[in-house]
Design a protein around this motif. Structure first.
Motif, mmCIF file in Angstrom:
data_model
loop_
_atom_site.group_PDB
_atom_site.id
_atom_site.type_symbol
_atom_site.label_atom_id
_atom_site.label_comp_id
_atom_site.label_asym_id
_atom_site.label_seq_id
_atom_site.Cartn_x
_atom_site.Cartn_y
_atom_site.Cartn_z
ATOM 1 N N MET A 1 1.020 -1.258 -0.144
ATOM 2 C CA MET A 1 -0.019 0.129 -0.042
ATOM 3 C C MET A 1 1.013 1.299 -0.108
ATOM 4 O O MET A 1 1.972 1.369 0.537
ATOM 5 C CB MET A 1 -0.955 0.117 1.276
ATOM 6 C CG MET A 1 -1.981 -1.154 1.235
ATOM 7 S SD MET A 1 -2.827 -1.160 2.762
ATOM 8 C CE MET A 1 -3.640 0.315 3.074
ATOM 9 N N SER A 2 0.383 2.186 -0.801
ATOM 10 C CA SER A 2 1.202 3.866 -0.653
ATOM 11 C C SER A 2 1.124 4.247 0.597
ATOM 12 O O SER A 2 0.146 3.925 1.484
ATOM 13 C CB SER A 2 0.622 4.518 -1.884
ATOM 14 O OG SER A 2 -0.540 4.866 -1.451
ATOM 15 N N GLN B 1 -2.719 5.647 1.093
ATOM 16 C CA GLN B 1 -3.410 4.724 1.459
ATOM 17 C C GLN B 1 -3.376 4.142 2.569
ATOM 18 O O GLN B 1 -4.513 3.885 3.347
ATOM 19 C CB GLN B 1 -3.371 3.502 0.284
ATOM 20 C CG GLN B 1 -3.641 3.651 -1.036
ATOM 21 C CD GLN B 1 -3.084 2.740 -2.065
ATOM 22 O OE1 GLN B 1 -2.075 1.709 -1.558
ATOM 23 N NE2 GLN B 1 -3.464 2.493 -3.399
ATOM 24 N N ARG B 2 -2.137 3.897 3.278
ATOM 25 C CA ARG B 2 -2.008 3.583 4.785
ATOM 26 C C ARG B 2 -2.729 4.506 5.608
ATOM 27 O O ARG B 2 -3.384 4.247 6.878
ATOM 28 C CB ARG B 2 -0.300 3.464 4.940
ATOM 29 C CG ARG B 2 0.035 2.339 4.350
ATOM 30 C CD ARG B 2 1.512 2.258 4.706
ATOM 31 N NE ARG B 2 2.291 1.088 4.001
ATOM 32 C CZ ARG B 2 3.590 0.739 3.930
ATOM 33 N NH1 ARG B 2 4.426 1.705 4.890
ATOM 34 N NH2 ARG B 2 4.137 -0.208 3.408
ATOM 35 N N GLY C 1 -12.306 0.279 2.169
ATOM 36 C CA GLY C 1 -10.786 -0.037 2.135
ATOM 37 C C GLY C 1 -10.568 -1.549 2.226
ATOM 38 O O GLY C 1 -9.630 -1.864 1.620
ATOM 39 N N LYS D 1 -10.800 -3.672 -0.571
ATOM 40 C CA LYS D 1 -9.675 -3.798 -1.529
ATOM 41 C C LYS D 1 -8.483 -4.330 -1.066
ATOM 42 O O LYS D 1 -7.958 -4.942 -1.755
ATOM 43 C CB LYS D 1 -9.450 -2.140 -1.984
ATOM 44 C CG LYS D 1 -8.382 -2.095 -3.088
ATOM 45 C CD LYS D 1 -8.321 -0.712 -3.536
ATOM 46 C CE LYS D 1 -7.257 -0.524 -4.586
ATOM 47 N NZ LYS D 1 -7.509 -1.161 -5.861
ATOM 48 N N TRP D 2 -8.089 -3.831 0.104
ATOM 49 C CA TRP D 2 -6.535 -4.331 0.725
ATOM 50 C C TRP D 2 -6.494 -5.252 1.846
ATOM 51 O O TRP D 2 -5.500 -5.616 2.440
ATOM 52 C CB TRP D 2 -6.018 -2.924 1.387
ATOM 53 C CG TRP D 2 -5.664 -1.885 0.223
ATOM 54 C CD1 TRP D 2 -5.154 -1.988 -0.783
ATOM 55 C CD2 TRP D 2 -6.407 -0.413 0.201
ATOM 56 N NE1 TRP D 2 -5.096 -0.726 -1.733
ATOM 57 C CE2 TRP D 2 -5.768 0.020 -1.061
ATOM 58 C CE3 TRP D 2 -7.102 0.002 1.019
ATOM 59 C CZ2 TRP D 2 -6.256 1.265 -1.205
ATOM 60 C CZ3 TRP D 2 -7.339 1.648 0.684
ATOM 61 C CH2 TRP D 2 -6.805 2.043 -0.341
#
Length: 276
Positions: A191-192, A195-196, A269, A272-273
């Motif tokens: 994750m970027s 995003q984090r 979120g 997705k992650w």
């Protein structure tokens, strides 16, 4: 020793297959929609004092009022069924991760599977036309359940046990959110930074708010047990409204409501992650 074609290997492969993973991600989206709507309804209550229902029933009523409400209801119910199936697969073969096969982890997954299966059933029943199922007031349901438990031998102890479980679960949820335990279930390394940060803000704020709501429901359940009065029991709607009676006034309710909106967004979120 198991071989590539053994039943154990086949069951594990099916439980962690693409279909189950897709169901899990759909379930996170469905959960996110419901929490987002409950949070919005609770914000309205805090700001305007409206009589709308800030729980699952109120959220479903909001959905059914939209142009494509019927389709959305079926989608939510199916998504929650996907979540139940994924949690069941974790209970059967263990969750992803080095500690996913622990008995406690698998038992918790089993309990979550039952919870989401019941939620899915209620939403699908509502979608099929049984308007008394999914949209029932959680306040009335809590009082009815408390009343039935109080009629049993040692009734107050049964009510107290359930209420203590809810109170403990709420504090556990909030504590894990503060400690950011959700990170270990995310694909954190790929994750970027934005995003984090997004998941930290929504996960911490949302998890604390969700935990506070569970704890509030448990607290009022304990009052009902101590006083042997089912009228003291509250569901999500009344528990949220009770926050407006605190010294902080309606603003505490609004803060928790915003947190529930954040948890809904956090669930998006996770779709997705989250490692599934």
């Amino acid at each position: 020793m198991t071989t590539a074609g053994s039943p154990t290997i086949e069951v594990t492969r099916a439980a962690r297959g693409r279909g189950v993973r897709a169901g899990a991600r759909a379930g996170f989206v469905a959960r996110g929609v419901l929490y987002l709507l409950v949070g919005v309804l609770a914000v309205r209550i805090g700001l305007t004092g409206t009589s709308e229902q800030a729980d699952r029933g109120g959220a479903l009523a909001e959905v059914v009022a939209t142009p494509f409400g019927a389709v959305l209801l079926w989608a939510l119910g199916i998504g929650l069924a996907g979540m139940a199936l994924w949690r069941l697969s974790e209970a059967l073969v263990g969750a992803v991760g080095p500690k996913g096969d622990r008995p406690g982890t698998r038992a918790l997954s089993g309990a979550r599977s039952v919870f989401y299966a019941v939620s899915s059933f209620l939403v699908l029943a509502f979608a099929s036309g049984d308007r008394g199922s999914g949209a029932g007031s959680t306040d009335r349901q809590s009082r009815d359940l408390t009343s039935r438990l109080l009629e049993l031998p040692g009734g107050p102890w049964w009510v107290g046990a359930v209420a203590t479980g809810l109170l403990g679960a709420g504090l556990w949820i909030a504590g894990r959110a503060v400690l950011r335990k959700y990170r270990k279930h995310l694909e954190w390394q790929r994750m970027s930074t934005p995003q984090r940060r997004f998941m930290d803000v929504t996960g911490t704020g949302g998890g604390v708010a969700r935990g506070l709501v569970f704890a509030a429901v448990g607290f009022f359940g304990l009052k009902a047990a101590i006083e042997s009065d089912p009228g003291e029991a509250k569901g999500m709607d009344d528990a949220l409204r009770s926050l407006a009676q605190s010294p902080a006034g309606p603003w505490l309710l609004v803060a928790v409501a915003v947190g529930l909106v954040l948890f809904g967004v956090f669930s998006f979120g996770q779709s997705k992650w989250r490692e599934v």
